[in-house]
Scaffold this motif. Sequence first.
Motif, mmCIF file in Angstrom:
data_model
loop_
_atom_site.group_PDB
_atom_site.id
_atom_site.type_symbol
_atom_site.label_atom_id
_atom_site.label_comp_id
_atom_site.label_asym_id
_atom_site.label_seq_id
_atom_site.Cartn_x
_atom_site.Cartn_y
_atom_site.Cartn_z
ATOM 1 N N THR A 42 -27.320 40.074 56.230
ATOM 2 C CA THR A 42 -26.790 39.909 57.580
ATOM 3 C C THR A 42 -27.612 40.747 58.537
ATOM 4 N N GLY A 43 -27.975 40.159 59.665
ATOM 5 C CA GLY A 43 -28.779 40.865 60.646
ATOM 6 C C GLY A 43 -28.016 41.145 61.926
ATOM 7 N N LEU A 44 -28.364 42.264 62.570
ATOM 8 C CA LEU A 44 -27.902 42.557 63.924
ATOM 9 C C LEU A 44 -28.979 42.003 64.843
ATOM 10 N N ILE A 45 -28.693 40.840 65.421
ATOM 11 C CA ILE A 45 -29.677 40.063 66.166
ATOM 12 C C ILE A 45 -29.481 40.318 67.656
ATOM 13 N N ALA A 46 -30.567 40.546 68.373
ATOM 14 C CA ALA A 46 -30.472 40.881 69.796
ATOM 15 C C ALA A 46 -31.511 40.126 70.607
ATOM 16 N N THR A 47 -31.226 39.966 71.887
ATOM 17 C CA THR A 47 -32.227 39.444 72.811
ATOM 18 C C THR A 47 -33.240 40.549 73.089
ATOM 19 N N PRO A 48 -34.474 40.186 73.425
ATOM 20 C CA PRO A 48 -35.483 41.212 73.712
ATOM 21 C C PRO A 48 -35.097 42.136 74.870
ATOM 22 N N VAL A 86 -22.052 45.650 76.019
ATOM 23 C CA VAL A 86 -22.821 44.505 75.535
ATOM 24 C C VAL A 86 -21.867 43.401 75.104
ATOM 25 N N THR A 87 -22.356 42.171 75.163
ATOM 26 C CA THR A 87 -21.573 41.001 74.770
ATOM 27 C C THR A 87 -22.090 40.485 73.428
ATOM 28 N N VAL A 88 -21.167 40.312 72.486
ATOM 29 C CA VAL A 88 -21.522 39.872 71.143
ATOM 30 C C VAL A 88 -20.954 38.473 70.909
ATOM 31 N N ALA A 89 -21.808 37.541 70.576
ATOM 32 C CA ALA A 89 -21.353 36.178 70.299
ATOM 33 C C ALA A 89 -20.839 36.069 68.873
ATOM 34 N N THR A 90 -19.803 35.262 68.682
ATOM 35 C CA THR A 90 -19.324 34.944 67.340
ATOM 36 C C THR A 90 -19.120 33.440 67.251
ATOM 37 N N GLN A 91 -19.171 32.917 66.044
ATOM 38 C CA GLN A 91 -19.014 31.470 65.851
ATOM 39 C C GLN A 91 -17.552 31.109 65.620
ATOM 40 N N GLY A 92 -16.692 31.682 66.434
ATOM 41 C CA GLY A 92 -15.265 31.377 66.365
ATOM 42 C C GLY A 92 -14.472 32.469 65.688
ATOM 43 N N ILE A 93 -13.187 32.569 66.030
ATOM 44 C CA ILE A 93 -12.309 33.557 65.429
ATOM 45 C C ILE A 93 -12.195 33.319 63.925
ATOM 46 N N GLY A 94 -12.387 34.365 63.139
ATOM 47 C CA GLY A 94 -12.306 34.247 61.688
ATOM 48 C C GLY A 94 -13.586 33.797 61.023
ATOM 49 N N SER A 95 -14.633 33.525 61.812
ATOM 50 C CA SER A 95 -15.912 33.120 61.232
ATOM 51 C C SER A 95 -16.618 34.321 60.615
ATOM 52 N N SER A 140 -17.153 25.562 69.247
ATOM 53 C CA SER A 140 -17.766 24.307 68.816
ATOM 54 C C SER A 140 -19.285 24.320 68.910
ATOM 55 N N ASN A 141 -19.831 24.921 69.944
ATOM 56 C CA ASN A 141 -21.276 24.931 70.127
ATOM 57 C C ASN A 141 -21.888 26.199 69.551
ATOM 58 N N SER A 142 -23.101 26.063 69.044
ATOM 59 C CA SER A 142 -23.801 27.230 68.512
ATOM 60 C C SER A 142 -24.103 28.211 69.628
ATOM 61 N N PRO A 143 -23.896 29.500 69.393
ATOM 62 C CA PRO A 143 -24.191 30.487 70.437
ATOM 63 C C PRO A 143 -25.671 30.804 70.579
ATOM 64 N N TYR A 144 -26.509 30.264 69.703
ATOM 65 C CA TYR A 144 -27.916 30.670 69.733
ATOM 66 C C TYR A 144 -28.629 30.258 71.013
ATOM 67 N N ALA A 145 -28.247 29.139 71.601
ATOM 68 C CA ALA A 145 -28.874 28.741 72.866
ATOM 69 C C ALA A 145 -28.616 29.796 73.940
ATOM 70 N N ASP A 146 -27.372 30.271 74.020
ATOM 71 C CA ASP A 146 -27.049 31.304 75.011
ATOM 72 C C ASP A 146 -27.688 32.637 74.650
ATOM 73 N N LEU A 147 -27.830 32.908 73.360
ATOM 74 C CA LEU A 147 -28.487 34.143 72.940
ATOM 75 C C LEU A 147 -29.956 34.110 73.339
ATOM 76 N N LEU A 148 -30.611 32.993 73.103
ATOM 77 C CA LEU A 148 -32.017 32.856 73.489
ATOM 78 C C LEU A 148 -32.203 32.907 74.997
ATOM 79 N N PRO A 207 -31.143 33.523 57.998
ATOM 80 C CA PRO A 207 -31.834 32.235 58.139
ATOM 81 C C PRO A 207 -31.700 31.603 59.518
ATOM 82 N N ALA A 208 -30.529 31.737 60.152
ATOM 83 C CA ALA A 208 -30.329 31.097 61.451
ATOM 84 C C ALA A 208 -31.209 31.692 62.536
ATOM 85 N N ALA A 209 -31.636 32.939 62.351
ATOM 86 C CA ALA A 209 -32.401 33.612 63.399
ATOM 87 C C ALA A 209 -33.854 33.872 63.019
#
Length: 329
Positions: free
Chosen positions: A133-139, A160-169, A193-201, A213-215
């Motif tokens: 598991t990684g602690l992934i951040a924007t530059p 800071v704001t931390v994205a999650t893929q839904g409650i309990g994910s 419902s939507n992946s948070p990676y677009a907003d993270l990027l 793998p996702a990042a």
Amino acid sequence: MTILKRLAASAAALPLVAAFALAPTGAGAQPDYPSKPVRIIAPFPAGSGPDANARELAAELTKILGQSFYVENRPGASNIIGTEVAAKAANDGYSLYIGTTSSLSVVPHLYSKLPFNAERDFAPISLLGVLNTGLIATPSVPAKDARELVAQLKAKPDSVTVATQGIGSYSHLSAVWFNSVAGVKSNLVPYNSNSPYADLLAGQIQLMFDGLPAAATNVQAGKLKLLAITGRERHPSFPNVPTFAEQGLPDYTPIAWQGLLAPAGTAPAILEKLSAAMGKVCQSPELAKKWRDYGGELRCNTPAEFTAFIQADRAMWGKVVRAAGVKLD
């Protein structure tokens, strides 16, 4: 000390040996098993990262056992739909199941009532691999590592704001676990419902805890950065990224995993043949490299070892879920 700070001992070295009692035997094992195509039920969507891993496994088993293995995707309802299908499938060796951290370790603690029993309805065959598991951040995040982030959050909670893929994910519970162990508070934003990676990027959110793998691709391209990863040692694909333990957080140890199981009651001879085949799967240098490149580790074991591994992992995540106070029904 919070209850989560007591998790590392069990998480960092999940037991690999335990007595393994097979469920009552179903149909007897045919000497020529497998004599027809074998489906592998996957409780996640086609095209997802876990789906790619399942298809790679199916291809390897096809080569090793000389019969077609194929993936049948049955996604939905937090992996519950596909897991129920697998639990109720015929135990003749021609329906197998890809289990994951979420489906067999986390989900059983999130729901009071499920259409399957994660412990009794499956016969573990072998682990396939584990994912750090990684602690992934924007530059744009000023912290260079987890230690600096903890210092920032202690000085300015919720800064800071931390994205999650839904409650309990997995990502949500991993973030809650981190906050508890580090003694900090951050602003958790669930994406249902939507992946948070677009907003993270795009920099609209700053952080995320997730399997690598996702990042990995975006990290390697410099579009995202890793502040820390789980694991006892630095990962060979990310040698410059320190572990959480190196940064004073040895009690933060979540890992994601995937493994092969069969419906309970599958004949021992079939399980033994599949277990031997899985041992050969993990001897594939090409597959090992794929897992290593995106931050994972190809790792197979025996049915007894895999049974003990799941039991320990399920107990660990049970403590996390209870400490987080999450229930989805």
